[in-house]
Design a protein around this motif. Structure first.
Motif, PDB file in Angstrom:
ATOM      1  N   HIS A  74       0.810  -1.195   0.094  1.00  0.00           N
ATOM      2  CA  HIS A  74       0.055  -0.104  -0.080  1.00  0.00           C
ATOM      3  C   HIS A  74       0.749   1.277   0.176  1.00  0.00           C
ATOM      4  CE1 HIS A  74      -2.520   3.056   2.388  1.00  0.00           C
ATOM      5  NE2 HIS A  74      -3.225   2.855   0.927  1.00  0.00           N
ATOM      6  N   PHE A  75       1.914   1.240   0.753  1.00  0.00           N
ATOM      7  CA  PHE A  75       2.930   2.230   1.118  1.00  0.00           C
ATOM      8  C   PHE A  75       3.492   2.730  -0.395  1.00  0.00           C
ATOM      9  CE2 PHE A  75       7.354   3.340   1.362  1.00  0.00           C
ATOM     10  CZ  PHE A  75       7.466   4.483   1.912  1.00  0.00           C
ATOM     11  N   CYS A  76       4.029   1.709  -1.093  1.00  0.00           N
ATOM     12  CA  CYS A  76       4.819   1.831  -2.368  1.00  0.00           C
ATOM     13  C   CYS A  76       3.786   2.297  -3.457  1.00  0.00           C
ATOM     14  CB  CYS A  76       5.558   0.475  -2.686  1.00  0.00           C
ATOM     15  SG  CYS A  76       7.052  -0.034  -1.488  1.00  0.00           S
ATOM     16  N   GLY A  77       2.602   1.602  -3.310  1.00  0.00           N
ATOM     17  CA  GLY A  77       1.739   1.986  -4.515  1.00  0.00           C
ATOM     18  C   GLY A  77       1.233   3.294  -4.468  1.00  0.00           C
ATOM     19  N   LYS A  78       0.854   3.651  -3.158  1.00  0.00           N
ATOM     20  CA  LYS A  78       0.486   5.151  -3.029  1.00  0.00           C
ATOM     21  C   LYS A  78       1.610   6.329  -3.369  1.00  0.00           C
ATOM     22  CE  LYS A  78      -3.985   5.202  -1.754  1.00  0.00           C
ATOM     23  NZ  LYS A  78      -4.263   5.372  -0.185  1.00  0.00           N
ATOM     24  N   LEU A  79       2.603   6.121  -2.841  1.00  0.00           N
ATOM     25  CA  LEU A  79       3.690   6.820  -3.167  1.00  0.00           C
ATOM     26  C   LEU A  79       4.142   6.976  -4.845  1.00  0.00           C
ATOM     27  CD1 LEU A  79       6.939   6.382  -0.817  1.00  0.00           C
ATOM     28  CD2 LEU A  79       5.343   8.425  -1.078  1.00  0.00           C
ATOM     29  N   LEU A  80       3.846   5.874  -5.419  1.00  0.00           N
ATOM     30  CA  LEU A  80       3.831   5.691  -6.861  1.00  0.00           C
ATOM     31  C   LEU A  80       2.495   6.674  -7.597  1.00  0.00           C
ATOM     32  CD1 LEU A  80       5.494   2.479  -7.290  1.00  0.00           C
ATOM     33  CD2 LEU A  80       6.770   4.728  -7.805  1.00  0.00           C
ATOM     34  N   GLY A  81       1.654   6.830  -6.873  1.00  0.00           N
ATOM     35  CA  GLY A  81       0.490   7.604  -7.472  1.00  0.00           C
ATOM     36  C   GLY A  81      -0.778   6.529  -7.747  1.00  0.00           C
ATOM     37  N   LEU A  82      -0.630   5.327  -7.012  1.00  0.00           N
ATOM     38  CA  LEU A  82      -1.771   4.408  -7.566  1.00  0.00           C
ATOM     39  C   LEU A  82      -2.804   4.519  -6.637  1.00  0.00           C
ATOM     40  CD1 LEU A  82       0.419   1.590  -8.956  1.00  0.00           C
ATOM     41  CD2 LEU A  82      -1.021   3.026 -10.257  1.00  0.00           C
ATOM     42  N   PRO A  83      -4.018   4.034  -6.909  1.00  0.00           N
ATOM     43  CA  PRO A  83      -5.240   3.979  -6.117  1.00  0.00           C
ATOM     44  C   PRO A  83      -5.174   2.423  -5.501  1.00  0.00           C
ATOM     45  CG  PRO A  83      -6.073   3.751  -8.357  1.00  0.00           C
ATOM     46  CD  PRO A  83      -4.477   3.926  -8.339  1.00  0.00           C
ATOM     47  N   MET A  84      -4.573   2.321  -4.340  1.00  0.00           N
ATOM     48  CA  MET A  84      -4.341   1.102  -3.777  1.00  0.00           C
ATOM     49  C   MET A  84      -5.277   0.211  -2.888  1.00  0.00           C
ATOM     50  SD  MET A  84      -1.452  -0.023  -5.228  1.00  0.00           S
ATOM     51  CE  MET A  84      -1.245  -1.537  -4.225  1.00  0.00           C
TER      52      MET A  84
END
Length: 467
Positions: free
Chosen positions: A350-360
């Motif tokens: 969740h952390f990595c996806g959100k930092l990359l701009g994804l709706p996790m």
């Protein structure tokens, strides 16, 4: 390049950035299976110490998978936004962690930064963060997507309604579907994993979902989680397709094992956009991932599984999806052995996806042979929601009778919304209230009479969708 550290009694020599990343990863069974994990806690801490001093720029200079051999690496490097990266380009991995935890890292700043970060950068910083760090930073990230509803707004939690059936029986699917709607689930997507991935079954289920959505004017989107080629064929013959689904991974070789590549995904994305079925937005892709998928295909190329997972997010980001879901404990204990490893992995993803701009989103789940139970899942479920997770699963009884794994139930979403004062997507929330499924304060009515809205369908359930 080699990465070394010398202490009074011990010295460690990590032969490459890829090796250093693997050794610095918190323990998980998949990395031991792959032979890339640290041999003990001392080596792991030494690797984390060295990793903290690696400049973020190094990840642009030393590809973990060679550029010439892997289209995911080429995507990561070629799409990197140097201007967005500039504010943190002078930092090391450790400095970046400190900055992320500071008040300078606002939601606005993190949104602007996302195109400048690579998956390897965010994977690296996650490896030196505690659980509370992962939650705090992810909470500050805000990713909003739209199709027929608006997903990811502050103080909202959406759900995927998952009415799977072991034989794709229409009546069984419809029963679970309506049950989930009556508990306020389904604003992220009504998504079915088909028991048989063929065009006939996919088409029949898509028509069923489209019929329900149109009949009751539900502001949500449907998806049958068939292979992308099946969905392309369904679109070609005029079947109503809202979202295109595909499982993705972090290396070209792993994606090849799924029967996909970036060109095929681009074709499907363009085909779905051309249908113009969204009413409030055009985000029309749905991706699922999971730590260990590349290793299970013998396509991890020496990477640790968490870094492989983060690289899958570069593939997802390319297509501006409505939803990305880490199915965290689904692959099994060979990759995430117990509840402790599953919890950590879900929050990392969740952390990595959100930092990359994804709706996790997160499928908070485990298989029956894992060393985990529902108490572990309650911990991850709650921490994920505190961290600002976009959506969770809604499965009848939390037990998927088709995929044979344990997930989250319709009641789990009600629990989170009540405890953390979270609400569904605004369009769906209004629909729930209009149909008297929810009260004005987003609770279930005291008297659970089935709304008249659903009576015609329930009365004919035995033959529903059979035509």
């Amino acid at each position: 390049m080699r990465y070394k550290i010398q202490t009074a009694n011990l010295s460690y020599d990590f032969k490459s950035l890829r090796n250093l990343m693997a050794k610095a990863t918190p323990p998980r069974s998949g990395d031991y299976l792959a032979g890339v994990a640290a041999v003990n806690h001392l080596e792991r801490v030494a690797a984390q110490w060295v990793l903290a001093d690696v400049p973020l720029k190094q990840f642009l200079n030393e590809a973990l998978v060679p550029y010439e051999q892997d289209e995911v690496t080429r995507l990561i490097i070629d799409s990197h936004n140097a201007s967005a990266f500039a504010p943190v380009s002078h930092l090391t991995v450790g400095d970046f962690r400190n900055w992320l935890l500071s008040e300078q890292a606002t939601t606005k700043a993190l949104t602007a930064l996302a195109p400048g970060l690579t998956p390897e950068m965010v994977a690296a910083v996650s490896k030196i963060m505690r659980i509370q760090d992962l939650i705090l930073v992810a909470k500050k990230c805000r990713v909003v997507t739209r199709f027929r509803g608006t997903i990811g707004l502050a103080d909202r939690l959406s759900t995927r309604l998952q009415p799977n059936h072991p034989t794709d029986n229409a009546a069984g699917v419809a029963a679970s579907l309506l049950d989930g709607l009556l508990y306020g689930c389904g604003d992220a997507v009504i998504g079915i994993n088909p028991a048989s991935d063929n065009l006939q079954a996919t088409t029949r289920l898509l028509h069923l979902l489209n019929d329900v959505i149109e009949r009751y004017q539900i502001p949500t989107q449907a998806c049958v989680l068939a292979h992308v080629t099946t969905t392309l064929n369904a679109m070609a013959q005029g079947t109503p397709v809202d979202l295109v689904f595909q499982s993705i991974a972090g290396t070209e070789k792993a994606n090849d094992s799924f029967g996909i590549n970036l060109t095929l995904l681009d074709e499907a994305h363009q085909a779905a956009l051309a249908l113009q079925r969204g009413t409030v937005g055009t985000n029309c892709m749905y991706f699922e991932t999971g730590q260990g998928s590349a290793l299970s295909a013998n396509a991890h190329l020496g990477l640790d599984q968490q870094t492989c997972e983060a690289r899958a997010y570069a593939v997802a980001r390319r297509f501006q999806p409505l939803l990305v879901n880490t199915v965290v404990g689904f692959i099994g204990p060979e990759y995430l052995y117990d509840g402790k490893q599953i919890i950590r992995a879900g929050l990392e993803d969740h952390f990595c996806g959100k930092l990359l701009g994804l709706p996790m989103g997160c499928d908070v789940c485990y298989t029956n042979h894992a060393e985990a139970d529902q108490d572990d899942m309650d911990i991850l479920l709650t921490q994920f929601a505190v961290a600002g997770g976009t959506f969770i699963m809604g499965v009848p009884g939390a037990d998927d009778v088709m995929l044979n794994y344990q997930s989250t139930s319709f009641h789990d979403a009600l629990y989170l919304r009540q405890v953390l004062d979270l609400r569904p997507a605004p369009e769906f929330e209004q629909w729930l209230q209009n149909q008297q499924i929810f009260t004005g304060d987003n609770r279930l009515p005291n008297h659970r009479d089935i709304p008249a809205l659903f009576k015609p369908t329930l009365e004919k359930l035995g033959g529903y969708g059979s035509e």
